[in-house]
Design a protein around this motif. Structure first.
Motif, short mmCIF file in Angstrom:
data_model
loop_
_atom_site.label_atom_id
_atom_site.label_comp_id
_atom_site.label_asym_id
_atom_site.label_seq_id
_atom_site.Cartn_x
_atom_site.Cartn_y
_atom_site.Cartn_z
N TRP A 250 0.83 -1.24 -0.05
CA TRP A 250 0.01 0.10 0.14
C TRP A 250 0.77 1.22 -0.13
O TRP A 250 0.56 2.19 -0.44
CB TRP A 250 -1.01 -0.10 1.22
CG TRP A 250 -0.21 0.27 2.53
CD1 TRP A 250 0.13 -0.53 3.44
CD2 TRP A 250 -0.24 1.58 3.03
NE1 TRP A 250 0.40 0.08 4.59
CE2 TRP A 250 0.24 1.36 4.34
CE3 TRP A 250 -0.74 2.65 2.51
CZ2 TRP A 250 0.52 2.50 5.22
CZ3 TRP A 250 -0.46 4.05 3.60
CH2 TRP A 250 0.43 3.66 4.92
N LEU B 96 0.48 3.96 -3.04
CA LEU B 96 -0.44 5.09 -2.55
C LEU B 96 0.37 6.05 -1.65
O LEU B 96 -0.10 7.10 -1.54
CB LEU B 96 -1.53 4.50 -1.52
CG LEU B 96 -2.72 3.61 -2.13
CD1 LEU B 96 -3.88 3.30 -1.02
CD2 LEU B 96 -3.44 4.37 -3.15
N ARG C 197 -5.42 -5.08 2.24
CA ARG C 197 -5.16 -3.69 2.50
C ARG C 197 -5.05 -2.34 1.62
O ARG C 197 -5.95 -1.38 1.63
CB ARG C 197 -3.95 -3.50 3.65
CG ARG C 197 -4.02 -2.05 4.45
CD ARG C 197 -2.87 -1.96 5.22
NE ARG C 197 -2.77 -3.10 6.37
CZ ARG C 197 -1.86 -4.04 6.36
NH1 ARG C 197 -0.80 -4.20 5.54
NH2 ARG C 197 -1.77 -5.11 7.36
N ARG D 228 -8.60 -2.20 -0.20
CA ARG D 228 -9.39 -1.26 0.56
C ARG D 228 -9.11 0.16 0.47
O ARG D 228 -9.95 0.95 0.40
CB ARG D 228 -9.57 -1.74 1.86
CG ARG D 228 -10.20 -3.15 2.48
CD ARG D 228 -10.41 -3.24 3.80
NE ARG D 228 -9.20 -3.70 4.54
CZ ARG D 228 -8.66 -4.69 4.65
NH1 ARG D 228 -9.22 -5.72 4.14
NH2 ARG D 228 -7.44 -4.84 5.34
N TRP D 229 -7.82 0.44 0.51
CA TRP D 229 -7.38 1.92 0.44
C TRP D 229 -7.39 2.45 -0.88
O TRP D 229 -7.89 3.61 -1.02
CB TRP D 229 -6.11 1.86 0.74
CG TRP D 229 -5.50 2.12 2.03
CD1 TRP D 229 -5.01 1.27 3.00
CD2 TRP D 229 -5.58 3.31 2.89
NE1 TRP D 229 -4.91 1.87 4.39
CE2 TRP D 229 -5.37 3.20 4.14
CE3 TRP D 229 -6.34 4.61 2.66
CZ2 TRP D 229 -5.31 4.04 5.31
CZ3 TRP D 229 -6.33 5.59 3.44
CH2 TRP D 229 -5.60 5.60 4.87
N VAL E 286 -9.82 5.78 -1.44
CA VAL E 286 -9.30 6.75 -2.16
C VAL E 286 -9.96 7.33 -3.42
O VAL E 286 -9.94 8.43 -3.78
CB VAL E 286 -7.83 6.63 -2.61
CG1 VAL E 286 -7.27 7.73 -3.45
CG2 VAL E 286 -6.85 6.53 -1.14
#
Length: 199
Positions: free
Chosen positions: A37, A41, A165, A168-169, A173
């Motif tokens: 992530w 991200l 994870r 989901r992010w 976002v």
């Protein structure tokens, strides 16, 4: 909205250069890429931010030449969409960790994508911006859901819980970006209407 007076193009370019050098340093690069992530991200947007800051320092003549090629920001945003679509492929993330050439190409693509957004977003206007986000954000949601639902690791370098994870992010976002743009578009339309009705 204009930047503050102290935020000159030269200072923005210097900040972009320093940020790029910091991101290229092995300790920070290894920390960002240790988590799936953080890799997508944090590292991706930071490289794009560096590219956007560097674009501010382009000479006016170069900006004019790019503007002629990039009418209404369309070419630039198409390039950004292609670059992000390729870089979200799990195999590309794996290759970037294993091969220095792929890592360099990834970072260069993100720098160019950030510069392209800086030079294209304003000229694009609300309609082209909406079209661009209408293509990119659903793709982020689909990729995120794929990362959540897949029973197998799609990136060999990362564990399954890290993959979930990230999924989901990505969805969160995408939703936040959609809401932020809708709020900005509504504000722009209200200001335009107020200006039209003003005596």
């Amino acid at each position: 909205m204009r930047p503050p007076a102290w935020c000159t193009p030269a200072r923005q370019g210097l900040a972009g250069l320093l940020l790029a050098a910091l991101l290229a340093s092995p300790p920070l690069r290894q920390w960002l890429e240790a988590s799936m992530w953080r890799h997508m991200l944090l590292q991706f947007p930071l490289w794009m931010l560096a590219g956007a800051l560097l674009a501010a320092a382009l000479p006016q003549r170069a900006r004019g030449g790019i503007a002629r090629w990039n009418a209404h920001g369309i070419a630039g945003l198409v390039g950004v969409g292609v670059a992000l679509s390729v870089l979200m492929v799990p195999r590309v993330l794996d290759l970037a960790l294993q091969d220095a050439g792929t890592e360099a190409a990834k970072c260069a693509a993100l720098l160019l994508a950030g510069a392209a957004i800086r030079l294209s977003w304003g000229p694009a206007g609300l309609v082209v911006q909406c079209f661009f986000l209408g293509m990119q954000l659903p793709m982020m949601v689909v990729v995120g859901q794929l990362y959540i639902d897949s029973p197998l690791r799609l990136c060999n370098a990362y564990l399954l819980d890290d993959q979930e994870r990230l999924g989901r992010w990505l969805i969160a976002v995408a939703a936040l970006l959609a809401l932020a743009w809708l709020a900005h578009a509504a504000w722009r339309l209200v200001r335009r209407e107020d200006a039209r009705l003003a005596p």
